[in-house]
Write an enzyme that holds these catalytic residues in place. Sequence first.
Site, PDB file in Angstrom:
ATOM      1  N   HIS A 107      -6.059   4.099  -0.671  1.00  0.00           N
ATOM      2  CA  HIS A 107      -6.131   3.947   0.780  1.00  0.00           C
ATOM      3  C   HIS A 107      -6.192   5.271   1.532  1.00  0.00           C
ATOM      4  O   HIS A 107      -6.423   5.279   2.747  1.00  0.00           O
ATOM      5  CB  HIS A 107      -4.974   3.072   1.309  1.00  0.00           C
ATOM      6  CG  HIS A 107      -3.609   3.706   1.239  1.00  0.00           C
ATOM      7  ND1 HIS A 107      -2.864   3.755   0.075  1.00  0.00           N
ATOM      8  CD2 HIS A 107      -2.839   4.295   2.187  1.00  0.00           C
ATOM      9  CE1 HIS A 107      -1.710   4.327   0.314  1.00  0.00           C
ATOM     10  NE2 HIS A 107      -1.663   4.678   1.590  1.00  0.00           N
ATOM     11  N   ASP A 161      -4.466   1.588   8.255  1.00  0.00           N
ATOM     12  CA  ASP A 161      -3.404   2.575   8.055  1.00  0.00           C
ATOM     13  C   ASP A 161      -3.467   3.673   9.117  1.00  0.00           C
ATOM     14  O   ASP A 161      -2.461   3.999   9.752  1.00  0.00           O
ATOM     15  CB  ASP A 161      -3.555   3.174   6.656  1.00  0.00           C
ATOM     16  CG  ASP A 161      -2.436   4.112   6.277  1.00  0.00           C
ATOM     17  OD1 ASP A 161      -1.264   3.699   6.338  1.00  0.00           O
ATOM     18  OD2 ASP A 161      -2.724   5.258   5.892  1.00  0.00           O
ATOM     19  N   LYS A 195       5.889   5.446  -1.763  1.00  0.00           N
ATOM     20  CA  LYS A 195       6.815   6.282  -0.992  1.00  0.00           C
ATOM     21  C   LYS A 195       8.254   6.102  -1.440  1.00  0.00           C
ATOM     22  O   LYS A 195       9.130   6.897  -1.079  1.00  0.00           O
ATOM     23  CB  LYS A 195       6.676   5.999   0.502  1.00  0.00           C
ATOM     24  CG  LYS A 195       5.386   6.577   1.086  1.00  0.00           C
ATOM     25  CD  LYS A 195       5.306   6.432   2.592  1.00  0.00           C
ATOM     26  CE  LYS A 195       4.048   7.109   3.127  1.00  0.00           C
ATOM     27  NZ  LYS A 195       3.905   6.937   4.589  1.00  0.00           N
ATOM     28  N   HIS A 199       0.804  -1.229   0.000  1.00  0.00           N
ATOM     29  CA  HIS A 199       0.000   0.000   0.000  1.00  0.00           C
ATOM     30  C   HIS A 199       0.836   1.278   0.000  1.00  0.00           C
ATOM     31  O   HIS A 199       0.406   2.287  -0.529  1.00  0.00           O
ATOM     32  CB  HIS A 199      -0.993  -0.003   1.165  1.00  0.00           C
ATOM     33  CG  HIS A 199      -0.415   0.367   2.497  1.00  0.00           C
ATOM     34  ND1 HIS A 199       0.285  -0.527   3.290  1.00  0.00           N
ATOM     35  CD2 HIS A 199      -0.429   1.533   3.189  1.00  0.00           C
ATOM     36  CE1 HIS A 199       0.657   0.067   4.403  1.00  0.00           C
ATOM     37  NE2 HIS A 199       0.248   1.328   4.367  1.00  0.00           N
ATOM     38  N   ASP A 200       2.017   1.248   0.589  1.00  0.00           N
ATOM     39  CA  ASP A 200       2.864   2.450   0.646  1.00  0.00           C
ATOM     40  C   ASP A 200       4.050   2.381  -0.311  1.00  0.00           C
ATOM     41  O   ASP A 200       5.018   3.121  -0.160  1.00  0.00           O
ATOM     42  CB  ASP A 200       3.378   2.673   2.070  1.00  0.00           C
ATOM     43  CG  ASP A 200       2.476   3.598   2.875  1.00  0.00           C
ATOM     44  OD1 ASP A 200       1.629   4.303   2.277  1.00  0.00           O
ATOM     45  OD2 ASP A 200       2.620   3.626   4.111  1.00  0.00           O
ATOM     46  N   HIS A 205       2.133   9.858  -3.230  1.00  0.00           N
ATOM     47  CA  HIS A 205       2.554   8.456  -3.148  1.00  0.00           C
ATOM     48  C   HIS A 205       1.473   7.443  -3.547  1.00  0.00           C
ATOM     49  O   HIS A 205       1.829   6.372  -4.067  1.00  0.00           O
ATOM     50  CB  HIS A 205       3.160   8.131  -1.773  1.00  0.00           C
ATOM     51  CG  HIS A 205       2.175   7.843  -0.684  1.00  0.00           C
ATOM     52  ND1 HIS A 205       1.682   8.812   0.143  1.00  0.00           N
ATOM     53  CD2 HIS A 205       1.595   6.673  -0.282  1.00  0.00           C
ATOM     54  CE1 HIS A 205       0.851   8.274   1.013  1.00  0.00           C
ATOM     55  NE2 HIS A 205       0.777   6.978   0.779  1.00  0.00           N
TER      56      HIS A 205
END
Length: 219
Positions: free
Chosen positions: A132, A161, A76, A72-73, A101
Amino acid sequence: MSNILRMWPYNNLVFSFADMIESRDGTTGEHVKRTSAVVSLLVNYINSNHEKFPYKLNEEKLQLISLAAPMHDIGKMKVPDHILSKPGKLTPEEFDIIKTHPEEGAKIIDKTMSQLEDPLYVKTARDMALYHHEKWNGKGYPKGLSGEQIPVSARIMAVADVFDALCSKRSYKQAFTVDEAFEILEKEKGEHFEPQMVEIMKEIRSDLENIYKTEDNPE
């Protein structure tokens, strides 16, 4: 061979991506691990209580959500180091960069995972990365989706999150207690979060407390 069994090698690839994030920023790396654990708790509860929920999610789709959570990240990776690891609160301009991101994550997934055998896994990972930070009330980013326009996978990811962000120490804040985090979830029910997701979080509270045992989670 089932789709789920075929996903396990891909899951190793996914955690390699997560490790790459952690090598740049330990806070994000640990966040990825904890949020993945929270997503798995949510998914397992939904899977065990199908009669309570309107979601048309079979066991395979639910497992794919768990397997995709570490991605999900991934966007970044495109955020400059001096912003990602800044020891303090971000300026509005820096936050605007951070807000890129989700879309960067979707691009990375499109570029690196589009040739995998299971397109449903790729779509699930992409949805979770891209959406998200959307909010139930339509005031999130990057697309301003609202309500059921937001994929269920991203609604699950969103509550996991934020809960982790609340319960974890950051350079600009101390960790909130689980009680405080649940007070915020309740306040944001129907605003930031789908109401049903907050109720599911309440149902798995004892398991969450095992993850967030102290106010000072190691980063």
